[in-house]
Design a protein around this motif. Structure first.
Motif, PDB file in Angstrom:
ATOM      1  N   ASP A   3      44.363  44.216  27.821  1.00 59.23           N
ATOM      2  CA  ASP A   3      45.330  43.846  28.828  1.00 59.23           C
ATOM      3  C   ASP A   3      44.834  42.656  29.621  1.00 59.23           C
ATOM      4  N   TYR A   5      45.726  38.492  30.009  1.00 59.74           N
ATOM      5  CA  TYR A   5      46.788  37.558  29.660  1.00 59.74           C
ATOM      6  C   TYR A   5      46.490  36.169  30.189  1.00 59.74           C
ATOM      7  N   SER A  24      45.028  36.765  33.921  1.00 63.47           N
ATOM      8  CA  SER A  24      45.184  38.030  34.633  1.00 63.47           C
ATOM      9  C   SER A  24      44.789  39.193  33.741  1.00 63.47           C
ATOM     10  N   GLN A  25      44.128  40.172  34.353  1.00 62.52           N
ATOM     11  CA  GLN A  25      43.791  41.388  33.610  1.00 62.52           C
ATOM     12  C   GLN A  25      44.141  42.595  34.475  1.00 62.52           C
ATOM     13  N   THR A  26      44.635  43.622  33.809  1.00 65.56           N
ATOM     14  CA  THR A  26      45.100  44.819  34.507  1.00 65.56           C
ATOM     15  C   THR A  26      44.149  45.991  34.325  1.00 65.56           C
ATOM     16  N   GLY A  28      41.153  46.264  35.886  1.00 63.51           N
ATOM     17  CA  GLY A  28      40.284  46.479  37.041  1.00 63.51           C
ATOM     18  C   GLY A  28      38.862  45.999  36.849  1.00 63.51           C
ATOM     19  N   ARG A  70      41.826  37.801  44.063  1.00 64.78           N
ATOM     20  CA  ARG A  70      42.167  39.184  43.705  1.00 64.78           C
ATOM     21  C   ARG A  70      41.402  39.560  42.454  1.00 64.78           C
ATOM     22  N   GLU A  72      42.285  41.039  39.805  1.00 58.82           N
ATOM     23  CA  GLU A  72      42.969  40.889  38.524  1.00 58.82           C
ATOM     24  C   GLU A  72      43.277  39.452  38.146  1.00 58.82           C
ATOM     25  N   HIS A  73      43.000  38.515  39.037  1.00 55.89           N
ATOM     26  CA  HIS A  73      43.468  37.149  38.829  1.00 55.89           C
ATOM     27  C   HIS A  73      42.311  36.154  38.924  1.00 55.89           C
TER      28      HIS A  73
END
Lengths: 112, 115
Positions: A3, A5, A24-26, A28, A70, A72-73
């Motif tokens: 995950d 992107y 971005s990664q979801t 964590g 953040r 995730e970013h």
């Protein structure tokens, strides 16, 4: 399936333009990386981050900058693109538990 | 930073043959990763080795890390055209427990498998 992107996948721009490559990664993950890779050539680490508000330069000198506001970013920015920046840029994050490194599909940048 | 030497740089084998790719460092390897990359595509995680003497296998691919943790080998048994690609080893620059800090890669070994 990872995950993580990256956008855009492909970008063609003119010299002097400012561009931002998104990652971005979801999952964590705290640790994230940016690599630069020319066709058929090796991967070069250009930036990495331990976590929020933590960024470091990698082995390869790069005129790009990164930020990590953040978890995730992890965007990468070129203030003024040049033809020498033409390359593929790969973003990655690491699972602290397993040590597995997940890669995005890459952003292919062409600067005319 | 970590410097990883991969050998050979390229390899052409007949389908069904076995082959070995090596990854060597002058420094102790903390977290040794093997990835495969098809031309123009992303990287596929194969295996990670952390302990000296560790060996892992997945399907027909076996990776080993020597006791001194300075050399790793990737062995493919009975190669197939689907094994073709660029094999990359990557490693941590310093001990950091779980995960890595400055993860760098070797230059890669290009494998071609002739049917």
């Amino acid at each position: 399936e990872a995950d993580i992107y990256q956008t855009p996948r492909y970008l063609v721009i003119g010299t002097g333009k400012k561009i931002t490559l998104e990652c971005s990664q979801t999952m964590g993950h705290d640790k994230m990386y940016w690599y630069q890779q020319d066709p058929g050539m090796e991967l070069h680490l250009i930036h990495y981050s331990y976590g929020v508000n933590s960024t470091e330069k990698g082995d390869l000198s790069s005129e790009s900058t990164v930020s990590r506001i953040r978890t995730e970013h992890f965007p990468l920015t070129l203030e003024s693109a040049r033809p020498s920046h033409t390359s593929q840029y790969l973003c990655a994050s690491i699972d602290r538990g397993t040590g597995e490194l997940f890669f995005g599909e890459g952003s292919r940048l062409t600067v005319l | 930073s970590q410097e990883l030497e991969q050998s050979p740089q390229s390899l052409i084998v007949q389908e069904g043959k076995n082959l070995t790719i090596n990854c060597t460092s002058s420094k102790t390897l903390y977290g040794l990763y093997w990835y495969k990359q098809k031309y123009g595509e992303g990287l596929i995680f194969l295996m990670m080795l952390q302990k000296g003497g560790e060996e892992k296998s997945h399907e027909k691919i076996t990776a080993k890390l020597d006791e001194k943790k300075q050399q790793s080998s990737l062995h493919i048994t009975a190669s197939q055209p689907s094994h073709a690609g660029i094999y990359l080893c990557g490693a941590d620059s310093a001990y950091s427990g779980a995960g890595s800090y400055q993860l760098t890669f070797g230059k890669g070994t290009k494998l071609s498998v002739i049917p």
